[in-house]
Design a protein around this motif. Structure first.
Motif, PDB file in Angstrom:
ATOM      1  N   LEU A   1     -88.099 -50.167  -4.729  1.00 51.32           N
ATOM      2  CA  LEU A   1     -88.681 -51.441  -5.155  1.00 51.32           C
ATOM      3  C   LEU A   1     -87.600 -52.506  -5.335  1.00 51.32           C
ATOM      4  CD1 LEU A   1     -91.349 -50.157  -7.715  1.00 51.32           C
ATOM      5  CD2 LEU A   1     -91.825 -51.373  -5.573  1.00 51.32           C
TER       6      LEU A   1
ATOM      7  N   GLN B   1     -87.372 -55.957  -3.167  1.00 52.37           N
ATOM      8  CA  GLN B   1     -87.347 -57.276  -3.792  1.00 52.37           C
ATOM      9  C   GLN B   1     -86.169 -58.111  -3.283  1.00 52.37           C
ATOM     10  OE1 GLN B   1     -87.214 -57.135  -8.067  1.00 52.37           O
ATOM     11  NE2 GLN B   1     -87.766 -59.270  -8.318  1.00 52.37           N
TER      12      GLN B   1
ATOM     13  N   HIS C   1     -97.148 -46.117 -11.652  1.00 51.03           N
ATOM     14  CA  HIS C   1     -97.296 -47.565 -11.404  1.00 51.03           C
ATOM     15  C   HIS C   1     -96.400 -47.998 -10.255  1.00 51.03           C
ATOM     16  CE1 HIS C   1     -98.059 -51.786 -12.150  1.00 51.03           C
ATOM     17  NE2 HIS C   1     -96.761 -52.011 -12.309  1.00 51.03           N
ATOM     18  N   ASP C   2     -95.159 -47.503 -10.224  1.00 48.33           N
ATOM     19  CA  ASP C   2     -94.236 -47.848  -9.134  1.00 48.33           C
ATOM     20  C   ASP C   2     -94.773 -47.354  -7.794  1.00 48.33           C
ATOM     21  OD1 ASP C   2     -92.561 -49.036 -10.917  1.00 48.33           O
ATOM     22  OD2 ASP C   2     -91.064 -47.432 -10.943  1.00 48.33           O
TER      23      ASP C   2
ATOM     24  N   LYS D   1     -97.872 -46.900  -6.915  1.00 50.26           N
ATOM     25  CA  LYS D   1     -98.994 -47.745  -6.503  1.00 50.26           C
ATOM     26  C   LYS D   1     -98.509 -49.094  -5.953  1.00 50.26           C
ATOM     27  CE  LYS D   1    -102.261 -45.637  -9.733  1.00 50.26           C
ATOM     28  NZ  LYS D   1    -103.056 -45.820 -10.986  1.00 50.26           N
ATOM     29  N   ARG D   2     -97.454 -49.641  -6.544  1.00 49.30           N
ATOM     30  CA  ARG D   2     -96.892 -50.904  -6.043  1.00 49.30           C
ATOM     31  C   ARG D   2     -96.354 -50.726  -4.627  1.00 49.30           C
ATOM     32  NH1 ARG D   2     -92.438 -52.864 -10.023  1.00 49.30           N
ATOM     33  NH2 ARG D   2     -92.252 -54.504  -8.430  1.00 49.30           N
TER      34      ARG D   2
ATOM     35  N   ALA E   1     -99.187 -50.322  -2.053  1.00 49.40           N
ATOM     36  CA  ALA E   1     -99.853 -51.598  -1.775  1.00 49.40           C
ATOM     37  C   ALA E   1     -99.142 -52.386  -0.680  1.00 49.40           C
ATOM     38  CB  ALA E   1     -99.927 -52.429  -3.053  1.00 49.40           C
ATOM     39  N   LYS E   2     -97.859 -52.088  -0.448  1.00 50.45           N
ATOM     40  CA  LYS E   2     -97.083 -52.801   0.574  1.00 50.45           C
ATOM     41  C   LYS E   2     -97.122 -52.105   1.942  1.00 50.45           C
ATOM     42  CE  LYS E   2     -95.505 -56.013  -2.222  1.00 50.45           C
ATOM     43  NZ  LYS E   2     -95.867 -57.448  -2.034  1.00 50.45           N
TER      44      LYS E   2
END
Length: 418
Positions: free
Chosen positions: A137, A141, A168-169, A171-172, A175-176
């Protein structure tokens, strides 16, 4: 059954032969054909059964075929997510070994070290990226990584990923990813929260389960020593005088405990090093390298740091402290007895840990034999063992142990300390 019977291409077969592998394990035998046919896959198999090769081999083969046809620029087309640095490194080593004759490039990224060597490798171009969620992540970024060309996505050790609070990470990252991709999810256990995650990732998956959930490998000889807490160190040193303990992974519940155990062993003239979250990545890799190369005989680890440790012919696992979560016992002892080899798992249990042992025996549905012939046995052993009532029927576990909430709270509380 041989790897040759699974329609694996010659470059990979040659690499497998170099590694001395001729016959697939059950998880490999069932997973490889399903993945090669383009199916999403849900794999449930305990540690040590060959899960990495089960997804690495078909991913390499599918990418190799596409690359020969398309001859496109090198972009990241396969992403493998792993919960820990050690596991990510192990997976990358496997891809390197199995894919060395394919011309495909892979690299691994993880936190705790300088990102520069990793970003340089990414700039040079890679086909396969193995990553831990946090560093991935971070580099996404910073625009070093794009996931828009991903065709193959692997989520390894999904249960531990969620236990470590990385849901949570994950899922992020998902999503990409492009919606049109092939997915593979592997997990040693399948609690309800994993089922929800699978439903959000997998599309009409082929399900492969080669061993019962939370079972322990039959080739592992399990024993328990009842010992007072103050005598555990002496018992460990006593056992390690036996030279048949060739390579020993000792589990401590805490980082401080791992350091103390290591110091006591070194003082006793036993080569040992510790590996845990407070150690720098270079120190962790050095300790693991020394252990694999037999420069030290004992590696003392916490659970999270030990995830992904894959050592050939690891003779013994010793639970200096019993784990608070019984399923963790399965993960721990699975470090030995890998790929059909025999192994020994010994556990130290003091009076305060008796309930933890009972929980473990309920989960694995068997009683662990007690070693009574040792110099540090608890004096009132009969009163301790009389409380032992290992549950043979797995259905009783639902009533006897509400594991989900306890497991979640434990990892939230110990995320930093382990």
């Amino acid at each position: 059954m041989l790897f040759e019977n699974l329609n694996i291409i010659d470059p990979i077969l040659k690499a497998l032969k170099d590694e001395g592998y001729t016959s697939p394990t059950p998880i490999q035998e069932q997973s490889i054909p399903a993945i090669l046919e383009g199916n999403d896959l849900e794999g449930c198999a305990q540690t040590g059964t060959g899960k990495t090769a089960a997804f690495a081999i078909p991913t390499l083969q599918l990418l190799y075929g596409k690359k020969r046809v398309e001859k496109a620029p090198i972009v990241i087309k396969a992403l493998v997510l792993a919960p820990t640095r050690e596991l990510a490194i192990q997976i990358e080593e496997s891809f390197t070994s199995y894919g060395k004759y394919t011309g495909l490039k892979n690299t691994v990224i993880f936190g705790g070290v300088s990102q520069r060597p990793q970003t340089e490798a990414l700039k040079a171009g890679v086909d396969i990226l193995i990553a831990t969620p946090g560093r991935l992540l971070d580099l996404m970024q910073q625009k070093y990584i794009s996931l828009q060309h991903i065709e193959f996505f692997v989520l390894d050790e999904a249960d531990r990923m969620l236990d470590m609070g990385l849901g949570h990470d994950v899922k992020r990252i998902i999503a990409k990813l492009p919606k049109n991709r092939q997915n593979m999810l592997f997990s040693a256990t399948m609690p309800h929260k994993i089922s929800r995650l699978m439903d959000s990732i997998l599309v009409k998956p082929i399900k492969v389960e080669v061993t019962p959930v939370s079972s322990t490998i039959d080739t592992i000889n399990q024993k328990v020593y009842f010992v007072e807490k103050r005598n555990k160190k002496a018992l460990l040193i006593h056992l390690l005088k036996d030279k048949s303990f060739e390579s020993v992974l000792v589990f401590s519940r805490t980082k401080h405990g791992a350091n103390k155990i290591t110091g006591d062993l070194v003082k006793a003239g036993i080569e040992a090093q510790a590996i845990h979250g407070n150690k720098s990545q270079s120190a962790r890799q050095l300790a693991l390298s020394n252990f694999k190369e037999k420069k030290i005989r004992v590696l003392v680890a916490t659970d999270i740091a030990a995830r992904g440790i894959d050592v050939d012919k690891l003779s013994h696992v010793i639970n200096f402290d019993l784990p608070d979560v019984p399923e963790t016992y399965v993960h721990r002892i699975g470090r030995t007895g890998r790929a059909g080899a025999e192994g020994v798992a010994l556990s130290f249990c003091d009076a305060e840990e008796r309930e933890l042992l009972t929980d473990i025996e309920k989960v694995i549905s068997k009683s662990i034999p007690v070693v009574e012939d040792h110099p540090y046995i608890i004096s009132n052993l009969s009163s301790i063992t009389s409380t032992s009532s290992a549950v043979k029927n797995k259905d009783v576990r639902k009533k006897a142990y509400a594991g989900k909430s306890r497991q979640s709270s434990y990892f939230r509380k110990n995320k930093k300390s382990s």
